[in-house]
Design a protein around this motif. Sequence first.
Motif, PDB file in Angstrom:
ATOM      1  N   ASP A  14     -34.307 -20.820 -52.772  1.00 22.63           N
ATOM      2  CA  ASP A  14     -35.170 -20.011 -53.633  1.00 22.63           C
ATOM      3  C   ASP A  14     -36.631 -20.413 -53.413  1.00 22.63           C
ATOM      4  O   ASP A  14     -36.945 -21.597 -53.342  1.00 22.63           O
ATOM      5  N   LYS A  18     -38.702 -15.594 -48.360  1.00 26.96           N
ATOM      6  CA  LYS A  18     -37.857 -14.576 -47.694  1.00 26.96           C
ATOM      7  C   LYS A  18     -38.329 -13.152 -47.934  1.00 26.96           C
ATOM      8  O   LYS A  18     -38.403 -12.367 -47.003  1.00 26.96           O
ATOM      9  N   ARG A  52     -26.650  -7.073 -59.634  1.00 28.71           N
ATOM     10  CA  ARG A  52     -27.708  -8.083 -59.478  1.00 28.71           C
ATOM     11  C   ARG A  52     -28.271  -8.515 -60.832  1.00 28.71           C
ATOM     12  O   ARG A  52     -28.379  -9.705 -61.108  1.00 28.71           O
ATOM     13  N   ARG A  98     -31.024 -11.948 -47.742  1.00 35.98           N
ATOM     14  CA  ARG A  98     -29.750 -12.615 -48.048  1.00 35.98           C
ATOM     15  C   ARG A  98     -28.550 -11.766 -47.620  1.00 35.98           C
ATOM     16  O   ARG A  98     -28.586 -10.551 -47.617  1.00 35.98           O
ATOM     17  N   THR A 103     -23.652 -16.762 -49.898  1.00 35.06           N
ATOM     18  CA  THR A 103     -22.424 -17.058 -50.650  1.00 35.06           C
ATOM     19  C   THR A 103     -21.841 -18.393 -50.178  1.00 35.06           C
ATOM     20  O   THR A 103     -21.382 -19.208 -50.995  1.00 35.06           O
ATOM     21  N   TYR A 106     -24.481 -20.950 -51.752  1.00 31.66           N
ATOM     22  CA  TYR A 106     -24.562 -21.096 -53.212  1.00 31.66           C
ATOM     23  C   TYR A 106     -23.193 -21.291 -53.871  1.00 31.66           C
ATOM     24  O   TYR A 106     -23.008 -22.203 -54.658  1.00 31.66           O
ATOM     25  N   GLN A 107     -22.252 -20.366 -53.574  1.00 32.34           N
ATOM     26  CA  GLN A 107     -20.937 -20.502 -54.223  1.00 32.34           C
ATOM     27  C   GLN A 107     -20.121 -21.602 -53.525  1.00 32.34           C
ATOM     28  O   GLN A 107     -19.335 -22.285 -54.173  1.00 32.34           O
TER      29      GLN A 107
HETATM   30  P1  TMP Z   1     -33.397 -13.847 -54.681  1.00 35.67           P
HETATM   31  O1  TMP Z   1     -33.225 -12.433 -54.292  1.00 35.67           O
HETATM   32  O2  TMP Z   1     -34.646 -14.113 -55.418  1.00 35.67           O
HETATM   33  O3  TMP Z   1     -33.216 -14.741 -53.531  1.00 35.67           O
HETATM   34  O4  TMP Z   1     -32.277 -14.166 -55.765  1.00 35.67           O
HETATM   35  C1  TMP Z   1     -30.947 -14.069 -55.490  1.00 35.67           C
HETATM   36  C2  TMP Z   1     -30.233 -15.265 -56.100  1.00 35.67           C
HETATM   37  O5  TMP Z   1     -28.824 -15.040 -56.007  1.00 35.67           O
HETATM   38  C3  TMP Z   1     -30.536 -16.553 -55.381  1.00 35.67           C
HETATM   39  O6  TMP Z   1     -30.733 -17.597 -56.310  1.00 35.67           O
HETATM   40  C4  TMP Z   1     -29.277 -16.829 -54.599  1.00 35.67           C
HETATM   41  C5  TMP Z   1     -28.187 -16.125 -55.380  1.00 35.67           C
HETATM   42  N1  TMP Z   1     -27.086 -15.629 -54.530  1.00 35.67           N
HETATM   43  C6  TMP Z   1     -25.854 -16.258 -54.592  1.00 35.67           C
HETATM   44  O7  TMP Z   1     -25.686 -17.206 -55.341  1.00 35.67           O
HETATM   45  N2  TMP Z   1     -24.836 -15.788 -53.795  1.00 35.67           N
HETATM   46  C7  TMP Z   1     -24.976 -14.717 -52.964  1.00 35.67           C
HETATM   47  O8  TMP Z   1     -24.028 -14.338 -52.273  1.00 35.67           O
HETATM   48  C8  TMP Z   1     -26.262 -14.067 -52.926  1.00 35.67           C
HETATM   49  C9  TMP Z   1     -26.457 -12.876 -52.026  1.00 35.67           C
HETATM   50  C10 TMP Z   1     -27.279 -14.554 -53.726  1.00 35.67           C
END
Ligand code: TMP
Length: 217
Positions: A14, A18, A52, A98, A103, A106-107
């Motif tokens: 974050d 990007k 989202r 992204r 995924t 983060y996951q």
């Molecule tokens: P962003 O668009 O500002 O990067 O925010 C998207 C947020 O969602 C970011 O913290 C990362 C998270 N995210 C996941 O946890 N898993 C995913 O698969 C995606 C696409 C985003």
Amino acid sequence: MGKAASFYAVEGVDGCGKSGMVGHIVAHLNDGGYPAIATREPGGTPQGEKLRSLLLSGTDDAWDQQSELLLMTAARVEHVRRVVLPTLERGISIVSDRYVGSTIAYQGAGRGMSEDYIRFLHKEAVGDVWPDLVIVLDLDPAIGLARSKKRLSADAIDEGRFETLDLDFHHRIRRSYLDQATRDPDRHVVIDALGTPEEVRARVIEAITLWRTRQAR
Ligand code: TMP
């Protein structure tokens, strides 16, 4: 140079820059005579954008991690079937802010869910659809998080659910991206995202040009 339409994903912690970079890449491709559009995840379709706002608002415990993974994947199914594949078929490149690398980071690395399970789900639900090139904007998460929190509060955007997680979580995200790039070097470029926006942009454009030249051989 390069094949007609390519699928690019821009990834990173974050606040790594990007979103602005996606716009620059699209402008660069369009200026070079290669039509391209910007898109994002989670999001990129009307239903995906609804998911989202559900996924990114509220507190960390708003979702069980299984639900979070399934909803991220559901948004991706909509994005890939309704936007990514039809656009590529029309000869237009996609630059996605992204994709599944997020995924895995983060996951997977962040929440501790199994990467095998994430990849299985991707293959079954989304299909065997991977970016041609993943651009990883590499940045110290402490710098990224500070930037990201500032932007969210300045613009009063309620999308800070992942920003509430501690720095360790975000360090795991950074390591996961570097690890994904090491394991699949043909599909990834890692760009140092520390520097002025112009410097970072020049690094990214140079890497894309190099990749496209290699693809054309
Ligand atoms: P962003 O668009 O500002 O990067 O925010 C998207 C947020 O969602 C970011 O913290 C990362 C998270 N995210 C996941 O946890 N898993 C995913 O698969 C995606 C696409 C985003």
